[in-house]
Design a protein around this motif. Structure first.
Motif, short mmCIF file in Angstrom:
data_model
loop_
_atom_site.label_atom_id
_atom_site.label_comp_id
_atom_site.label_asym_id
_atom_site.label_seq_id
_atom_site.Cartn_x
_atom_site.Cartn_y
_atom_site.Cartn_z
N ALA B 200 0.82 -1.22 0.00
CA ALA B 200 0.00 0.00 0.00
C ALA B 200 0.86 1.27 0.00
O ALA B 200 0.51 2.26 -0.63
CB ALA B 200 -0.92 0.01 1.22
N ASN B 239 2.28 1.10 -3.94
CA ASN B 239 1.11 1.97 -4.16
C ASN B 239 -0.09 1.18 -4.65
O ASN B 239 -0.80 1.60 -5.57
CB ASN B 239 1.45 3.07 -5.18
CG ASN B 239 2.52 4.02 -4.68
OD1 ASN B 239 2.46 4.45 -3.54
ND2 ASN B 239 3.48 4.33 -5.52
N PHE B 240 -0.32 0.04 -4.09
CA PHE B 240 -1.42 -0.81 -4.54
C PHE B 240 -2.12 -1.38 -3.32
O PHE B 240 -1.53 -2.13 -2.55
CB PHE B 240 -0.85 -1.95 -5.40
CG PHE B 240 -1.89 -2.66 -6.26
CD1 PHE B 240 -1.83 -2.59 -7.63
CD2 PHE B 240 -2.92 -3.40 -5.67
CE1 PHE B 240 -2.76 -3.24 -8.43
CE2 PHE B 240 -3.86 -4.05 -6.46
CZ PHE B 240 -3.78 -3.97 -7.84
N ILE B 241 -3.39 -0.99 -3.13
CA ILE B 241 -4.12 -1.45 -1.96
C ILE B 241 -5.14 -2.49 -2.41
O ILE B 241 -6.12 -2.16 -3.08
CB ILE B 241 -4.82 -0.28 -1.25
CG1 ILE B 241 -3.78 0.76 -0.83
CG2 ILE B 241 -5.61 -0.79 -0.03
CD1 ILE B 241 -4.36 1.97 -0.17
N LYS B 244 -8.97 -2.00 -2.61
CA LYS B 244 -9.29 -0.64 -3.06
C LYS B 244 -8.85 -0.44 -4.53
O LYS B 244 -9.67 -0.17 -5.39
CB LYS B 244 -8.57 0.40 -2.19
CG LYS B 244 -9.11 0.49 -0.77
CD LYS B 244 -10.39 1.30 -0.74
CE LYS B 244 -10.93 1.51 0.65
NZ LYS B 244 -12.23 2.17 0.66
N THR B 245 -7.55 -0.56 -4.76
CA THR B 245 -7.04 -0.38 -6.13
C THR B 245 -7.57 -1.49 -7.03
O THR B 245 -7.88 -1.27 -8.20
CB THR B 245 -5.49 -0.38 -6.13
OG1 THR B 245 -5.04 0.49 -5.10
CG2 THR B 245 -4.94 0.08 -7.45
N THR B 247 -9.82 -5.48 -6.27
CA THR B 247 -10.28 -6.42 -5.25
C THR B 247 -9.65 -7.79 -5.51
O THR B 247 -9.03 -8.02 -6.56
CB THR B 247 -11.81 -6.58 -5.31
OG1 THR B 247 -12.14 -7.08 -6.61
CG2 THR B 247 -12.53 -5.28 -5.07
N ASP B 250 -11.01 -9.11 -8.65
CA ASP B 250 -10.33 -8.57 -9.85
C ASP B 250 -9.02 -9.33 -10.10
O ASP B 250 -8.71 -9.69 -11.23
CB ASP B 250 -9.96 -7.08 -9.66
CG ASP B 250 -11.18 -6.18 -9.51
OD1 ASP B 250 -12.23 -6.52 -10.08
OD2 ASP B 250 -11.07 -5.15 -8.82
N LEU B 427 -9.22 -2.93 5.96
CA LEU B 427 -9.40 -2.81 4.50
C LEU B 427 -9.70 -4.14 3.82
O LEU B 427 -10.58 -4.23 2.98
CB LEU B 427 -8.18 -2.14 3.86
CG LEU B 427 -8.08 -0.63 4.07
CD1 LEU B 427 -6.77 -0.08 3.53
CD2 LEU B 427 -9.25 0.11 3.44
N GLN B 430 -13.16 -5.64 5.08
CA GLN B 430 -14.26 -4.82 4.54
C GLN B 430 -14.58 -5.16 3.09
O GLN B 430 -15.72 -5.10 2.67
CB GLN B 430 -13.85 -3.34 4.58
CG GLN B 430 -14.38 -2.59 5.78
CD GLN B 430 -13.86 -1.14 5.81
OE1 GLN B 430 -13.35 -0.62 4.84
NE2 GLN B 430 -13.99 -0.52 6.97
#
Lengths: 279, 494
Positions: B200, B239-241, B244-245, B247, B250, B427, B430
């Motif tokens: 992240a 930089n990849f959550i 969020k960025t 699922t 995905d 995160l 959720q």
């Protein structure tokens, strides 16, 4: 990735950047934000996503030059890359058909308001938008707002454009005229405080999108904490939008000023450096 | 388990080890005194970021390695969450084959230079050492020897990159690049999987980078270990959550067949006492992230940080010690630990407490804050403390602190760092409605294979434990890697 493909100056101090970020463009919803970091030694700052284009794989960020990082961002050109962008972060705006929605945008707060206005309009609401700023030059996105609003009221402090007066004057005019079912306010904390006090007087449910200081933006540090209804919330993971009538705006204002001296000093040093570089 | 015992016996019966054992009488080994880790002068080190422990010299390491009896039943290994073949690496040090000592560590440990510095060996391998258990003597300095071997290899400039199996083309995603994720990545890449680590933040390393300060674990050392994983083929995506960025759904569509969540204990706890949201009061996560990850105290970095003169750190764990010692290094006149129990109950390692005391940290034990006060600008300037006494032991087995009525008093402070624990990062849970989580928000997993209620999702470290150590997280990462391997083998057989 993170390449800038378009730059537009919305005013002398407000810049619109369109940035390649296909994954974020695909996932973002109204209300989401990103954390941006410039260069190895940069700080992490939150910026609300103003719009996105899934086909092109881009997001749009609107920045007002207020300090070192925003000033550096404003100097970026087409083809430059932003070192780090992560998101979309935060909880998306709750969009539903409620009837008439009054949207108030103050200064650069208009940028995060745009996707909400668009979504509220598409959900079948009557949307009335009040745009307010110090002067004509700082009124941004008026044309875009008109596309999704049933009515746009422009207010300037100095009367250089639209009507003279504060955002609350424009809002109250609407509230007195017709039934408003929901209000949304985004802008400087002081503007949100007063617009929230106004809608509270008229018992209109109101959401405010808070612009707290953040470091990681993922719930890890707690720099963005704010009191909502007496409980401590984290703007980054619980927000950024909250019931405005429960937000302790005075605390938010104080916390936003927490690093004021250091930020001011750093900005002055930066500006002096810029001046020297151009001489 | 049989296999492991056989393997250990086989290794132990190698000619060189047998000879080495015979080269010195056991009595000559056990009568030696444990070599002390050399340390920087406390006055000097409290002004800078140099490492406190300076490391064994070659001579010291070999001397200490001679103490190890190379036991037929090495109980020390059972005390190691990642099952390092401890006698083997120590005997290589005695043999002065430091290269092979380092390689032995890497058989089961992706981060030996890290573990040699931050593991609580005193409650793990060294606690189950024959010296501790049977001889009632100070144990072999396993941790310091581990650090020696790992540092020797790094400084030699000739780092061994462990062999990896030929690629099987199966994609596995690791969520979070802290200790559990790095350990899982190291094992899975060796097994031939195509491993991507999603981080992240803008740099990999997790708590090793943002949390543990330079003077205990230099970031450079973490970077070298991450670089080794890269050389083995692990892909790092910053930089990849996940959640969020993109699922997990995905990522499944993108071909990932299994997932390891090592997303850590994100949310810092606060005490919810009046005035806690004044400026100048922050979580240890915020303070340490600003200083360690963002380099806020360095002039040419953009992130700001408060440099307090009277710094109060609330809590008694390792993170509290890290915070207070950082504040001292950043120029605090007074750096205090405020803890509601006595020093005996402190969860911090004894070594950390000792180092803090040497550096002039003040300990206000049996004290707890009840309110903060601020100046006109809203910056904290005073705190109210209440004295405590110890009552009966509570559920944790430690004596419960009881407030003493009427004992309140005020002290001046301009920076308060709240270090009273963390809650799991919400995160991942959720974003996965079907996932079984505990009422504390931790992911519930099968203890052996670390598999969650979603079959392709495994988890470990603080997101499962709530708050533990680097090495326990690494142990989880290794167990999960084995679990993922088993799961994928069964799945792809069908």
């Amino acid at each position: 990735m993170n390449r800038i493909i378009a730059v537009e100056n919305l005013s002398e101090s407000v810049i619109k950047l369109e940035i390649e970020a296909p994954r974020i463009a695909k996932k973002r919803k109204a209300g989401h934000f990103v954390i941006v970091k410039l260069g190895l030694k940069g700080e992490r700052i939150p910026l609300t996503i103003s719009s996105a284009n899934v086909e092109k794989g881009t997001i749009t960020l609107i920045i007002q030059k207020v300090g070192v990082t925003s000033h550096k961002m404003a100097l970026l050109k087409v083809g430059d890359k932003i070192t780090d962008i992560v998101g979309p972060l935060g909880q998306a705006t709750h969009i539903e058909k409620v009837g008439t929605v009054l949207c108030a945008g103050g200064g650069v707060g208009t940028a995060p308001l745009l996707p909400i206005v668009e979504a509220m309009h598409k959900a079948g609401n009557r949307v009335i938008t009040v745009l307010a700023a110090r002067n004509k030059d700082l009124i941004i996105l008026e044309k875009e707002m008109r596309a999704f609003s049933d009515e746009v009221i422009v207010m300037t402090d100095d009367g250089s454009y639209g009507k003279q007066g504060l955002v609350t004057h424009g809002m109250e005019e609407v509230i007195k005229r017709e039934k408003v079912d929901k209000a949304i306010t985004i802008g400087p904390a002081i503007m949100m405080k007063f617009s929230s006090m106004l809608t509270k007087k008229y018992n209109i449910p109101t959401e405010a999108s808070l612009n707290a200081i953040m470091v990681d933006g993922t719930g890890m540090c707690g720099a963005c904490r704010v009191s909502v209804g007496g409980a401590t919330k984290f703007v980054c993971v619980d927000g950024p939008e909250f019931n405005a009538h429960e937000v302790n705006f005075d605390e938010l204002l104080s916390r936003l000023g927490g690093f004021k001296e250091q930020e001011y000093k750093a900005y002055q040093t930066y500006l002096e450096g810029l001046k020297k570089a151009t001489v | 388990m049989e296999n492991i015992i056989d393997y250990l016996k086989q290794e132990r019966s190698q000619e060189w080890r047998t000879e080495l054992r015979k080269s010195m009488k056991s009595k000559d080994r056990t009568t030696r005194v444990r070599i002390q880790m050399p340390e920087e002068n406390p006055v000097e080190r409290a002004k800078s970021n140099i490492e406190v422990n300076t490391g064994f010299s070659v001579q010291m390491a070999v001397e200490e390695a001679r103490r190890c009896l190379d036991c037929p039943d090495p109980t020390c290994i059972q005390g190691c969450p990642v099952n390092i073949n401890i006698p083997k690496f120590i005997k290589y040090i005695e043999k002065q084959d430091f290269k092979m000592a380092a390689r032995t560590l890497k058989e089961t440990n992706a981060l030996p230079a890290v573990c040699g510095r931050v593991c609580p060996q005193e409650i793990q391998c060294e606690n189950s050492c024959f010296y501790t258990q049977k001889l009632k003597k100070t144990p072999v300095a396993i941790g310091n020897l581990e650090r020696f071997a790992a540092d020797w290899e790094r400084n030699s400039g000739d780092m061994y990159i462990p062999e990896v199996a030929p690629s099987n083309g199966i994609k596995v995603a690791i969520i979070g690049s802290g200790p559990s994720g790095l350990a899982a990545a190291g094992d899975l890449i060796k097994l031939g999987y195509s491993v991507s680590v999603f981080e992240a933040l803008h740099e990999p390393g997790g708590v090793l980078k943002y949390g543990i300060p330079e003077f205990r674990l230099p970031n450079e050392i973490v970077d070298v270990e991450i670089d080794n994983l890269k050389k083995m083929g692990v892909e790092f995506i910053n930089n990849f959550i996940v959640g969020k960025t993109a699922t997990i759904e995905d990522l499944k569509e993108e071909g990932y067949q299994a997932f390891f969540a090592g997303s850590g204990a994100g949310l810092p706890n606060f005490m919810n006492i009046p005035g806690e949201n004044y400026n100048g009061i922050m979580s240890s996560n915020e303070y340490l992230t600003r200083v360690n990850l963002m380099n806020a105290a360095k002039e040419d970095y953009d992130t700001p940080v408060f440099l307090g003169k009277n710094v109060a750190v609330i809590g008694g764990g390792n993170t509290a010690m890290d915070s207070v010692r950082t504040a001292k290094r950043l120029g605090a006149d007074k750096a205090m630990i405020i803890y509601r129990r006595s020093i005996e109950e402190m969860p911090a390692r004894n070594e950390e407490i000792k180092h803090a005391q040497e550096e002039g940290i003040e300990f206000l034990n049996l004290n707890s804050p009840i309110e903060y006060f601020a100046d006109k600008k809203g910056h904290v300037n005073k705190m109210r403390l209440q004295k405590m006494e110890l009552g009966e032991p509570d559920a944790s087995g430690r004596r419960r602190p009881i407030p003493i009525e009427g004992s309140e008093y005020d002290i001046e402070t301009d920076l308060v760092i709240v270090s009273v624990g963390v809650s799991p990062n919400p995160l991942i849970p959720q974003s996965l409605p079907g996932l079984n989580v505990s009422r504390w928000g931790t992911i519930i997993v099968d203890e052996n294979e670390m598999q969650s209620s979603i079959p392709e999702l495994f988890a470990g470290g603080d997101i499962v434990r709530g708050g533990a150590t680097v090495i326990l997280a690494m142990g989880d990462g290794r167990n999960a890697a084995a679990g993922i391997h088993k799961y994928l083998q069964n799945k792809n057989k069908k």
